[in-house]
Design a protein around this motif. Structure first.
Motif, short mmCIF file in Angstrom:
data_model
loop_
_atom_site.label_atom_id
_atom_site.label_comp_id
_atom_site.label_asym_id
_atom_site.label_seq_id
_atom_site.Cartn_x
_atom_site.Cartn_y
_atom_site.Cartn_z
N VAL A 113 -22.44 -6.78 -22.39
CA VAL A 113 -22.49 -8.23 -22.59
C VAL A 113 -22.90 -8.52 -24.02
CG1 VAL A 113 -23.51 -10.40 -21.82
CG2 VAL A 113 -23.07 -8.58 -20.16
N LEU A 114 -22.11 -9.35 -24.71
CA LEU A 114 -22.37 -9.66 -26.11
C LEU A 114 -22.32 -11.17 -26.33
CD1 LEU A 114 -20.13 -6.95 -27.86
CD2 LEU A 114 -22.60 -6.84 -27.46
N PRO A 115 -23.07 -11.67 -27.30
CA PRO A 115 -23.01 -13.11 -27.62
C PRO A 115 -21.83 -13.41 -28.53
CG PRO A 115 -24.66 -12.03 -28.98
CD PRO A 115 -24.11 -10.97 -28.07
N VAL A 116 -21.22 -14.57 -28.34
CA VAL A 116 -20.12 -14.96 -29.23
C VAL A 116 -20.70 -15.51 -30.53
CG1 VAL A 116 -18.58 -15.49 -27.32
CG2 VAL A 116 -20.02 -17.30 -28.25
N GLY A 117 -19.92 -15.37 -31.59
CA GLY A 117 -20.32 -15.90 -32.88
C GLY A 117 -21.40 -15.12 -33.59
N LYS A 118 -21.79 -13.96 -33.07
CA LYS A 118 -22.83 -13.13 -33.68
C LYS A 118 -22.21 -11.82 -34.17
CE LYS A 118 -26.18 -15.97 -32.48
NZ LYS A 118 -26.94 -16.75 -33.48
N LYS A 119 -22.70 -11.34 -35.31
CA LYS A 119 -22.21 -10.06 -35.83
C LYS A 119 -22.94 -8.94 -35.10
CE LYS A 119 -21.29 -7.46 -40.05
NZ LYS A 119 -21.29 -7.46 -41.53
N ILE A 127 -17.18 -11.68 -31.92
CA ILE A 127 -16.24 -12.27 -30.96
C ILE A 127 -16.31 -13.79 -31.07
CG2 ILE A 127 -15.59 -12.40 -28.53
CD1 ILE A 127 -16.97 -9.70 -28.12
N ASP A 128 -15.16 -14.42 -31.15
CA ASP A 128 -15.10 -15.87 -31.34
C ASP A 128 -15.06 -16.66 -30.04
OD1 ASP A 128 -15.02 -15.44 -34.09
OD2 ASP A 128 -12.84 -15.31 -34.11
N THR A 129 -14.47 -16.08 -29.00
CA THR A 129 -14.21 -16.83 -27.77
C THR A 129 -14.86 -16.15 -26.58
OG1 THR A 129 -12.07 -17.45 -28.70
CG2 THR A 129 -12.40 -17.85 -26.35
N PRO A 130 -15.62 -16.89 -25.75
CA PRO A 130 -16.15 -16.29 -24.51
C PRO A 130 -15.02 -15.78 -23.63
CG PRO A 130 -17.19 -18.41 -24.96
CD PRO A 130 -16.04 -18.29 -25.91
N GLY A 131 -15.28 -14.69 -22.95
CA GLY A 131 -14.26 -14.11 -22.07
C GLY A 131 -14.56 -12.66 -21.75
N THR A 132 -13.62 -12.04 -21.07
CA THR A 132 -13.74 -10.63 -20.69
C THR A 132 -12.68 -9.83 -21.42
OG1 THR A 132 -14.59 -11.22 -18.51
CG2 THR A 132 -13.73 -8.99 -18.78
N TYR A 133 -13.09 -8.76 -22.07
CA TYR A 133 -12.19 -7.93 -22.85
C TYR A 133 -12.32 -6.48 -22.37
CZ TYR A 133 -12.60 -12.14 -25.59
OH TYR A 133 -12.62 -13.47 -25.98
N MET A 187 -12.64 6.18 -17.37
CA MET A 187 -13.75 5.85 -18.26
C MET A 187 -13.47 4.53 -18.98
SD MET A 187 -15.45 8.56 -20.87
CE MET A 187 -16.93 8.19 -21.81
N PRO A 188 -13.42 3.42 -18.23
CA PRO A 188 -13.06 2.14 -18.84
C PRO A 188 -14.21 1.50 -19.61
CG PRO A 188 -13.54 1.82 -16.52
CD PRO A 188 -13.64 3.31 -16.78
N ILE A 189 -13.85 0.50 -20.38
CA ILE A 189 -14.81 -0.30 -21.14
C ILE A 189 -14.56 -1.76 -20.78
CG2 ILE A 189 -15.53 -1.02 -23.45
CD1 ILE A 189 -14.22 1.71 -24.39
N VAL A 190 -15.60 -2.49 -20.44
CA VAL A 190 -15.49 -3.92 -20.17
C VAL A 190 -16.56 -4.64 -20.97
CG1 VAL A 190 -15.56 -5.74 -18.44
CG2 VAL A 190 -14.59 -3.53 -17.84
N ILE A 191 -16.12 -5.63 -21.75
CA ILE A 191 -17.03 -6.46 -22.54
C ILE A 191 -16.95 -7.89 -22.03
CG2 ILE A 191 -17.52 -7.39 -24.83
CD1 ILE A 191 -16.36 -4.86 -26.01
N VAL A 192 -18.10 -8.47 -21.77
CA VAL A 192 -18.18 -9.88 -21.38
C VAL A 192 -18.87 -10.62 -22.52
CG1 VAL A 192 -19.13 -11.55 -19.75
CG2 VAL A 192 -18.23 -9.37 -18.92
N ALA A 193 -18.15 -11.56 -23.13
CA ALA A 193 -18.70 -12.34 -24.24
C ALA A 193 -19.19 -13.68 -23.71
CB ALA A 193 -17.64 -12.54 -25.32
N LEU A 194 -20.44 -14.01 -24.01
CA LEU A 194 -21.06 -15.24 -23.50
C LEU A 194 -21.56 -16.10 -24.66
CD1 LEU A 194 -23.28 -13.69 -20.66
CD2 LEU A 194 -21.00 -14.69 -20.42
N ASN A 195 -21.66 -17.41 -24.40
CA ASN A 195 -22.26 -18.28 -25.42
C ASN A 195 -23.76 -18.02 -25.49
OD1 ASN A 195 -23.58 -19.85 -23.36
ND2 ASN A 195 -21.66 -20.96 -23.05
N ASP A 196 -24.43 -18.61 -26.46
CA ASP A 196 -25.84 -18.27 -26.72
C ASP A 196 -26.74 -18.51 -25.50
OD1 ASP A 196 -25.21 -17.48 -29.25
OD2 ASP A 196 -25.87 -19.32 -30.24
N ALA A 197 -26.56 -19.64 -24.84
CA ALA A 197 -27.43 -19.96 -23.70
C ALA A 197 -27.22 -18.98 -22.56
CB ALA A 197 -27.17 -21.39 -23.24
N ASP A 198 -25.96 -18.69 -22.23
CA ASP A 198 -25.66 -17.76 -21.13
C ASP A 198 -26.10 -16.34 -21.48
OD1 ASP A 198 -24.61 -19.78 -19.60
OD2 ASP A 198 -22.54 -19.42 -20.22
#
Length: 398
Positions: A177-183, A220-226, A241-252
């Motif tokens: 899980v990663l925040p959007v808009g953050k490096k 990541i610019d847009t919340p979603g699942t990658y 051996m999959p990879i799943v990333i969930v991008a969330l806004n700051d509050a979430d």
């Protein structure tokens, strides 16, 4: 029906089939191209790819156009007489200068993109990624959060015994899980063999090599699942051996981080209480999914490769394979699986068996998970040993 109507009907059906086929082919061709992705870097890579592609198309059109025009207009039937010249300085300069100009024009945007991809300075968040056969470990270095991400697809789906889901072999129990808009700076390494962390939507493909740490970054610019996969042939279960990333806004993301910390703390505390058999069996069945790829969902193993986990079952293989099992009392004199003690079986899970494919799962599994796994194995597939292994016992064995 007249012959003309039959011909017309056949032509109509052929036209319809052809249009459907063309639509399918066109759709498949479209899907073969790269996608713009979800980050600035991935879009730069996409645009660079398309720019180079159209430059190559233009070169092909010019070169083949001139070639076919020359073949047609200077054919023998028209009485063409070949020109006689040698060492034309003008032509040699032209075919040197023009390609150099094209390559320079291609190199400038390519270099700009490559430099941007390698700039991992000033990150907002750093995550260490460690590859294992066959799972990923994610460590949020600034937040003290760490967990393993395992394939969620069931063994029944893999063996065709259950319907395959929408994200077959591309789903995990715990996504990154990663925040959007953050490096986000990503450090990749491995604990056993070479892996490769590949997420196309982020334009990231970075090797994870034992003893080395590679780095890459994303924003990541847009919340979603990658979704992505290990892109290195890391073993027989490389495809699991999959990879799943969930991008969330700051509050979430802040809420997820707080909930995860609380969950990990509760999980650590749960090792101190007494679990009942039903709880351990349920959790053990979940944990065993990571073992089922080798030992099979029914515990039967793979003849000559992975031993069964069912007492009394015969196991054949090379002496090199059987010897470590005998030394640990796991194999009886007649090459059948022995009914070993909890301590013996726990030692195998925690420390592995050197020289075999059995890795040490002690660093990967918590006390509750090991206790649940042992309880499940020792009471499934006809083993019926009746043991209820408590997390406190595993903690003491460590």
């Amino acid at each position: 029906m007249s012959a003309s109507r039959r011909v017309a009907g056949a032509c109509g059906r052929a036209a319809l089939a052809g249009s459907l086929l063309w639509g399918t082919v066109a759709q498949a061709a479209f899907e073969l191209n790269m996608t713009p992705g979800a980050t600035a870097v991935s879009r730069d890579v996409y645009h660079l790819h398309m720019t180079i592609f159209w430059i190559c198309v233009a070169i092909g059109v010019v070169v083949f156009g001139v070639m076919f025009w020359s073949i047609y207009h200077h054919r023998k039937s028209r009485g063409a007489v070949p020109a006689q010249f040698h060492e034309s300085t003008a032509i040699e300069i032209a075919w040197t200068v023009v390609p150099v100009m094209i390559l320079v024009g291609m190199a400038i945007p390519a270099t700009r993109t490559l430099v941007a991809m390698e700039d991992t300075s000033n990150p907002d968040l750093t995550v260490k990624i460690t590859g294992y056969q066959w799972k990923w470990r994610y460590e949020y270095l600034q937040d003290g959060v760490s967990f393993y991400s395992n394939l969620k697809t069931s063994a029944q789906q893999m063996h065709g015994e259950a319907p395959k889901g929408e994200h077959y072999l591309l789903e995990v129990d715990k996504p990154l899980v990663l925040p959007v808009g953050k490096k986000v700076r990503l450090l990749t390494t491995a604990a056993d063999v070479i892996h490769s962390w590949w997420v196309p939507a982020l334009a990231i493909k970075k090797d994870a090599i034992p003893g080395f740490i590679n780095e890459v970054w994303t924003r990541i610019d847009t919340p979603g699942t990658y979704r992505g996969q290990c892109a290195e042939l890391c073993g027989k279960d490389h495809g699991f051996m999959p990879i799943v990333i969930v991008a969330l806004n700051d509050a979430d993301y802040a809420k997820w981080l707080a909930d995860t910390k609380a969950s990990l703390a509760a999980e650590a505390d749960s090792a101190n209480r007494t679990w009942d058999r039903a709880e351990l069996m349920k959790k053990g069945a979940e944990v065993y999914q990571t073992c089922a790829a080798c030992h099979q969902a029914n515990g039967e193993g793979l003849p000559g490769v992975f031993p069964p986990l069912v007492k009394g079952k015969p196991f054949s293989g090379s002496e090199e394979m059987l010897k470590p099992l005998r030394e640990r009392g796991l194999l009886a004199a007649d090459n059948t699986i022995a009914a070993v003690s909890v301590e013996q079986q726990a030692a195998v899970i925690l420390k592995g068996i050197p020289g075999t494919a059995m890795a040490a799962f002690g660093p990967q599994l918590g006390d509750v998970e090991v206790a649940a796994l042992l309880t499940y194995i020792r009471n499934s597939w006809g083993n019926d040993l009746g043991d209820v292994v408590q997390p406190a016992a595993i903690k003491a064995l460590r």
